[in-house]
Each structure stands twice: as structure tokens, then as C-alpha cells.
Motif scaffolding. Structure first.
Motif, PDB file in Angstrom:
ATOM      1  N   ILE A  75      32.145  67.155  49.698  1.00 32.59           N
ATOM      2  CA  ILE A  75      31.864  66.528  51.001  1.00 32.59           C
ATOM      3  C   ILE A  75      30.625  65.654  50.804  1.00 32.59           C
ATOM      4  CG2 ILE A  75      31.337  66.920  53.436  1.00 32.59           C
ATOM      5  CD1 ILE A  75      32.730  69.593  53.234  1.00 32.59           C
ATOM      6  N   LEU A  76      30.734  64.387  51.205  1.00 33.72           N
ATOM      7  CA  LEU A  76      29.692  63.398  50.882  1.00 33.72           C
ATOM      8  C   LEU A  76      28.514  63.428  51.881  1.00 33.72           C
ATOM      9  CD1 LEU A  76      31.755  60.321  49.652  1.00 33.72           C
ATOM     10  CD2 LEU A  76      31.054  62.338  48.403  1.00 33.72           C
ATOM     11  N   SER A  77      27.595  62.467  51.664  1.00 34.83           N
ATOM     12  CA  SER A  77      26.289  62.530  52.334  1.00 34.83           C
ATOM     13  C   SER A  77      26.343  62.509  53.857  1.00 34.83           C
ATOM     14  CB  SER A  77      25.404  61.383  51.847  1.00 34.83           C
ATOM     15  OG  SER A  77      26.029  60.141  52.101  1.00 34.83           O
ATOM     16  N   ALA A  78      27.079  61.566  54.438  1.00 39.62           N
ATOM     17  CA  ALA A  78      27.054  61.410  55.899  1.00 39.62           C
ATOM     18  C   ALA A  78      27.854  62.522  56.575  1.00 39.62           C
ATOM     19  CB  ALA A  78      27.591  60.035  56.288  1.00 39.62           C
ATOM     20  N   SER A 114      27.712  63.506  39.793  1.00 42.08           N
ATOM     21  CA  SER A 114      26.551  63.631  40.654  1.00 42.08           C
ATOM     22  C   SER A 114      26.385  62.295  41.373  1.00 42.08           C
ATOM     23  CB  SER A 114      25.320  64.018  39.851  1.00 42.08           C
ATOM     24  OG  SER A 114      24.236  64.251  40.749  1.00 42.08           O
ATOM     25  N   SER A 115      25.233  62.036  41.929  1.00 43.67           N
ATOM     26  CA  SER A 115      25.084  60.883  42.820  1.00 43.67           C
ATOM     27  C   SER A 115      23.626  60.453  42.892  1.00 43.67           C
ATOM     28  CB  SER A 115      25.575  61.308  44.207  1.00 43.67           C
ATOM     29  OG  SER A 115      25.085  60.452  45.209  1.00 43.67           O
ATOM     30  N   ILE A 116      23.418  59.196  43.294  1.00 39.55           N
ATOM     31  CA  ILE A 116      22.052  58.735  43.590  1.00 39.55           C
ATOM     32  C   ILE A 116      21.446  59.534  44.753  1.00 39.55           C
ATOM     33  CG2 ILE A 116      22.335  56.375  42.732  1.00 39.55           C
ATOM     34  CD1 ILE A 116      22.667  55.693  45.885  1.00 39.55           C
ATOM     35  N   ALA A 117      22.294  60.295  45.462  1.00 36.93           N
ATOM     36  CA  ALA A 117      21.811  61.129  46.575  1.00 36.93           C
ATOM     37  C   ALA A 117      20.904  62.258  46.111  1.00 36.93           C
ATOM     38  CB  ALA A 117      22.998  61.701  47.348  1.00 36.93           C
ATOM     39  N   VAL A 139      22.226  67.533  52.557  1.00 37.40           N
ATOM     40  CA  VAL A 139      22.786  68.737  51.931  1.00 37.40           C
ATOM     41  C   VAL A 139      23.684  68.344  50.755  1.00 37.40           C
ATOM     42  CG1 VAL A 139      24.732  68.990  53.509  1.00 37.40           C
ATOM     43  CG2 VAL A 139      23.790  70.999  52.412  1.00 37.40           C
ATOM     44  N   TYR A 140      24.341  67.209  50.859  1.00 35.66           N
ATOM     45  CA  TYR A 140      25.144  66.693  49.738  1.00 35.66           C
ATOM     46  C   TYR A 140      24.240  66.470  48.515  1.00 35.66           C
ATOM     47  CZ  TYR A 140      27.610  62.920  47.151  1.00 35.66           C
ATOM     48  OH  TYR A 140      28.182  62.133  46.189  1.00 35.66           O
ATOM     49  N   GLY A 141      23.104  65.792  48.725  1.00 32.11           N
ATOM     50  CA  GLY A 141      22.168  65.535  47.629  1.00 32.11           C
ATOM     51  C   GLY A 141      21.620  66.819  47.038  1.00 32.11           C
ATOM     52  N   ARG A 166      25.463  60.088  37.659  1.00 36.77           N
ATOM     53  CA  ARG A 166      24.995  59.930  39.042  1.00 36.77           C
ATOM     54  C   ARG A 166      25.571  58.630  39.581  1.00 36.77           C
ATOM     55  NH1 ARG A 166      18.917  61.441  37.295  1.00 36.77           N
ATOM     56  NH2 ARG A 166      19.078  63.702  37.547  1.00 36.77           N
ATOM     57  N   TYR A 167      26.642  58.770  40.350  1.00 37.43           N
ATOM     58  CA  TYR A 167      27.299  57.566  40.861  1.00 37.43           C
ATOM     59  C   TYR A 167      26.471  56.886  41.950  1.00 37.43           C
ATOM     60  CZ  TYR A 167      31.853  58.998  38.818  1.00 37.43           C
ATOM     61  OH  TYR A 167      32.881  59.345  37.992  1.00 37.43           O
ATOM     62  N   PRO A 168      26.368  55.557  41.864  1.00 37.69           N
ATOM     63  CA  PRO A 168      25.897  54.778  43.027  1.00 37.69           C
ATOM     64  C   PRO A 168      27.042  54.699  44.056  1.00 37.69           C
ATOM     65  CG  PRO A 168      25.680  53.570  40.922  1.00 37.69           C
ATOM     66  CD  PRO A 168      26.574  54.754  40.670  1.00 37.69           C
ATOM     67  N   GLY A 169      26.909  53.931  45.115  1.00 34.17           N
ATOM     68  CA  GLY A 169      28.022  53.716  46.044  1.00 34.17           C
ATOM     69  C   GLY A 169      29.146  52.988  45.325  1.00 34.17           C
ATOM     70  N   VAL A 170      30.372  53.476  45.486  1.00 32.88           N
ATOM     71  CA  VAL A 170      31.505  52.906  44.738  1.00 32.88           C
ATOM     72  C   VAL A 170      32.283  51.943  45.635  1.00 32.88           C
ATOM     73  CG1 VAL A 170      33.657  53.451  43.544  1.00 32.88           C
ATOM     74  CG2 VAL A 170      31.664  54.936  43.245  1.00 32.88           C
ATOM     75  N   GLY A 179      33.192  59.417  54.463  1.00 35.15           N
ATOM     76  CA  GLY A 179      32.078  60.334  54.685  1.00 35.15           C
ATOM     77  C   GLY A 179      30.796  59.989  53.958  1.00 35.15           C
ATOM     78  N   GLY A 180      30.731  58.805  53.336  1.00 36.17           N
ATOM     79  CA  GLY A 180      29.524  58.446  52.586  1.00 36.17           C
ATOM     80  C   GLY A 180      28.635  57.474  53.358  1.00 36.17           C
ATOM     81  N   THR A 181      27.400  57.317  52.866  1.00 36.69           N
ATOM     82  CA  THR A 181      26.439  56.383  53.464  1.00 36.69           C
ATOM     83  C   THR A 181      26.672  54.970  52.935  1.00 36.69           C
ATOM     84  OG1 THR A 181      24.898  58.218  53.622  1.00 36.69           O
ATOM     85  CG2 THR A 181      23.933  56.020  53.740  1.00 36.69           C
ATOM     86  N   THR A 182      27.295  54.882  51.763  1.00 31.99           N
ATOM     87  CA  THR A 182      27.549  53.561  51.166  1.00 31.99           C
ATOM     88  C   THR A 182      28.923  53.001  51.555  1.00 31.99           C
ATOM     89  OG1 THR A 182      28.399  54.626  49.173  1.00 31.99           O
ATOM     90  CG2 THR A 182      26.066  54.037  49.162  1.00 31.99           C
ATOM     91  N   ASP A 183      29.666  53.724  52.392  1.00 32.11           N
ATOM     92  CA  ASP A 183      31.039  53.310  52.745  1.00 32.11           C
ATOM     93  C   ASP A 183      31.108  51.916  53.375  1.00 32.11           C
ATOM     94  OD1 ASP A 183      31.415  55.933  52.066  1.00 32.11           O
ATOM     95  OD2 ASP A 183      32.551  56.487  53.854  1.00 32.11           O
ATOM     96  N   ARG A 275      15.890  56.785  52.122  1.00 32.56           N
ATOM     97  CA  ARG A 275      15.251  57.674  51.136  1.00 32.56           C
ATOM     98  C   ARG A 275      15.847  57.537  49.738  1.00 32.56           C
ATOM     99  NH1 ARG A 275      12.506  62.279  53.178  1.00 32.56           N
ATOM    100  NH2 ARG A 275      12.175  62.068  55.404  1.00 32.56           N
ATOM    101  N   TRP A 276      16.909  56.749  49.630  1.00 30.76           N
ATOM    102  CA  TRP A 276      17.565  56.611  48.325  1.00 30.76           C
ATOM    103  C   TRP A 276      16.942  55.471  47.521  1.00 30.76           C
ATOM    104  CZ3 TRP A 276      23.534  57.098  49.695  1.00 30.76           C
ATOM    105  CH2 TRP A 276      23.806  58.443  49.997  1.00 30.76           C
ATOM    106  N   PRO A 277      17.161  55.465  46.204  1.00 29.41           N
ATOM    107  CA  PRO A 277      16.645  54.367  45.389  1.00 29.41           C
ATOM    108  C   PRO A 277      17.235  53.017  45.797  1.00 29.41           C
ATOM    109  CG  PRO A 277      17.481  56.157  44.002  1.00 29.41           C
ATOM    110  CD  PRO A 277      17.866  56.480  45.407  1.00 29.41           C
TER     111      PRO A 277
HETATM  112  C1  AKB Z   1      27.658  58.620  49.621  1.00 26.08           C
HETATM  113  O1  AKB Z   1      27.331  57.585  50.207  1.00 26.08           O
HETATM  114  O2  AKB Z   1      27.473  59.756  50.064  1.00 26.08           O
HETATM  115  C2  AKB Z   1      28.285  58.496  48.251  1.00 26.08           C
HETATM  116  C3  AKB Z   1      27.271  58.617  47.168  1.00 26.08           C
HETATM  117  C4  AKB Z   1      26.256  57.570  46.980  1.00 26.08           C
HETATM  118  O3  AKB Z   1      27.276  59.588  46.465  1.00 26.08           O
HETATM  119  N1  AKB Z   1      28.988  57.256  48.142  1.00 26.08           N
END
Ligand code: AKB
Length: 324
Positions: A75-78, A114-117, A139-141, A166-170, A179-183, A275-277
Motif C-alpha cells: 500500500i503506497l504513500s497516500a 523500496s522507495s524514495i519515501a 507509514v509506507y515510508g 528505491r524507486y522514484p515516482g514511476v 495510491g501514491g503521491t507521485t501519481d 519531505r521527500w528528496p
Molecule cells: C508513492 O508516491 O507513494 C510511490 C513511491 C514514490 O514510492 N510512487
């Protein structure tokens, strides 16, 4: 021994594309796609697996003599912020199940994204180093930061060959994120091609690390193909694609759709993104297994728009129907 791959979370944004790439590499009969339900998106073998059920994973691993597991379900960040404890339970339980089944069944290699989160305000925001301080605020991070350490633990304690990025937004045209912040950076292209106004949930100057689907698939397969001794990082590797803000993506889109309209209505996801890079130092991945991204924002934009125009030519706006 023949490689047989199990993909957990094969219906997801990345899973659906990675499964096809693995089928191409290993053959249809040597890749088992799995997810909570079958959406008939795949040729080849599909099994319904709820990854919170360890014995179901084990049954499939034994039945097909699986040698590699790609564990993509999470389950992703948002979305994760709606139910923090449930997100923690699902993200950790599924990871422990995969690690335990892998240890007990002598699985050759495991992939855990993993993730930049994993980063937060304590990390340098520009060119964030691989070994930056981790103080995630979602909680995802938190689950990914813990997961990275558990991956390393299973490697050190049991010799399990777990590898992680550590994936960036895909960003990809083949599938939709959820469910992500980069969607936003995928949705925006769909709106542009459908000539609709885009309502952006991030502030226009919020720069985030992003990566194009081709690059992320290539990174994942290169990492998994790398000789074991070349893998010097057993928590997770930073990988960069490119970095941009909503304003910059809009600028690129307007080169092709000059009348494209955008409204900015930042919501709770803005707090997460802040808060992300902004950019990532991926020099360890370059040094260890030759990582180099190929897609910058301009190339991503041209490719996304061309591919989505082809998809939408079918006249359907039903995106399930547009998948592959
Ligand atoms: C998200 O936005 O939660 C994901 C991620 C950066 O891991 N795309």
C-alpha cells in the motif's frame, strides 16, 4: 536449475509491465503472475495469491519450483495514510511471508522494491546520498525503511540473496498507478491527451524524483542479473531517472497541447511530497552494476503523449480496457 519467477502484485502499475518483461526474458511458462484477483491481463500462468497468506505463497512456490520472487505488493504513500496500522500490517506481513518462504525453500533471489519515501526532512534534499539519514514521515515510508533493514538481515543472517531499489515516482503509459503521491505525473498525461483540464494535488513548484517505466524495468532486471559479489548494498540502492515539478511537466506538455489547462489545489499529499528528496544520488548503482537512466522529461513527455494518443484512438476512455 531452470529459473522460474513468481511475481507478487502482478496487476499493479509496475507489476503488470515487469511481468511482461520477465515473460519475454524467461518464457511464458517460467513466469507465474499473481495478485489478489485475476484481471485477465496476462498470457501465461496466473495464480490468485493473497500475500498475507504464507502457506498460499509456499504452495505456489513448491508447485511451480519457483527460484526467484519479485514482491511488488504494497500500500503506497497516500493511500497508506488512510489506515496507518493496516498499511503497516499488510506491508510488513507480506514482506515477512516472502522472506520466510524464500528462506525455507532456498529461493535463489528475491526482489523487494523500496522507495524514495524512506527519506524525510533529515536527509539532504538535493542529490540525496544512498546512506542518508532515514526519517520517513509516512507509514509506507516507515514500512519500506524497515523492510530494507529486514532484507539486509535475511542476507546477513541466512545468506538469502535479497536485492532492492528505491524507486522514484514511476511514469508509464501501459498502466495506472494507485495510491501514491507521485501519481499526478501519470494522470496529467491522460488529461492532456483527452484535452481535459487537470486538477493538480501538488503545488506547482514541488520537484520530485521520477523515472520512466522503460528505465525502471531495465534497472530492476539489471540489478537482478548482476553478479552476486557486485551487490555491495544490501539495504536498497538509490536510483534516479530525472526530477521535475508540476510546472515543468506542464511546460513540456504545452509544447504539444498549447491550450492545456491546469488548476493547482494542493492537498495532504503536498505535505508528503515536501519531505521527500528533490533529486537522488545514484552513483553507487552506477558503480556496482552500471546503472544509467535514458529518459529525461522531454523524452518522457513525447513518448507518453504519443503512446496515449494511440491508446485513446480506440475511442474508449475506460482505462481497464486500454491496458495492453
Ligand atoms: C508513492 O508516491 O507513494 C510511490 C513511491 C514514490 O514510492 N510512487
Amino acid at each position: 536449475m531452470e529459473t522460474v519467477v513468481l511475481v507478487i502484485g502482478a496487476n499493479g502499475q509496475l507489476g503488470s509491465v515487469l511481468t511482461k518483461a520477465l515473460q519475454k526474458k524467461f518464457g511464458l511458462e517460467r513466469v507465474i503472475a499473481s495478485d489478489l484477483k485475476s484481471i485477465n491481463a496476462f498470457h501465461g500462468i496466473f495464480e490468485v495469491i493473497d500475500a498475507t497468506n504464507e502457506s498460499k505463497i509456499e504452495e505456489i512456490v513448491t508447485r511451480y519450483k519457483v527460484t526467484q520472487i519479485y514482491h511488488l505488493a504494497a500500500i503506497l504513500s497516500a493511500k497508506g495514510e488512510e489506515t496507518p496500522l493496516k498499511t503497516w500490517d499488510i506491508n510488513m506481513k507480506t514482506l515477512f511471508n516472502v522472506l520466510e518462504v524464500s528462506r525455507k525453500n532456498n529461493i535463489d533471489k528475491v526482489f523487494f522494491p523500496s522507495s524514495i519515501a524512506v527519506f524525510g526532512e533529515g536527509a539532504q534534499a538535493i542529490n540525496t546520498p544512498n546512506d542518508a539519514y532515514l526519517d520517513p514521515a509516512t507509514v509506507y515510508g516507515i514500512s519500506k525503511a524497515a523492510g530494507e533493514n529486514w532484507a539486509q538481515y535475511y542476507f546477513l543472517r541466512y545468506g538469502l540473496d535479497v536485492r532492492s531499489l528505491r524507486y522514484p515516482g514511476v511514469i508509464g503509459f501501459q498502466s495506472l498507478p494507485g495510491g501514491g503521491t507521485t501519481d499526478y505525473a501519470v494522470d496529467i498525461y491522460h488529461k492532456a491527451v483527452c484535452e481535459e483540464e487537470f486538477d493538480c494535488f501538488l503545488d506547482k513548484n514541488t520537484t520530485l524524483p521520477m523515472i520512466f517505466m522503460d528505465d525502471v524495468i531495465r534497472a530492476t532486471i539489471s540489478l537482478m542479473d548482476a553478479p552476486k559479489n557486485d551487490i555491495t548494498i544490501r539495504t536498497s540502492y538509490n536510483i534516479a531517472g530525472t526530477s521535475f515539478s508540476p510546472a515543468e511537466i506542464v511546460h513540456e506538455i504545452r509544447k504539444l497541447y498549447p491550450g492545456f489547462k491546469v488548476k493547482y489545489n494542493p492537498d495532504f499529499r503536498q505535505e508528503i511530497a515536501a519531505r521527500w528528496p528533490k533529486s537522488i544520488d545514484d552513483s553507487a548503482a552506477t558503480k556496482d552494476w552500471g546503472w544509467k537512466p535514458k529518459f529525461d522529461l522531454e523524452r518522457i513527455t513525447v513518448t507518453m503523449i504519443q503512446k496515449l494518443q494511440e491508446k485513446y484512438k480506440t475511442g474508449s476512455k475506460n482505462l481497464e480496457a486500454l491496458l495492453f
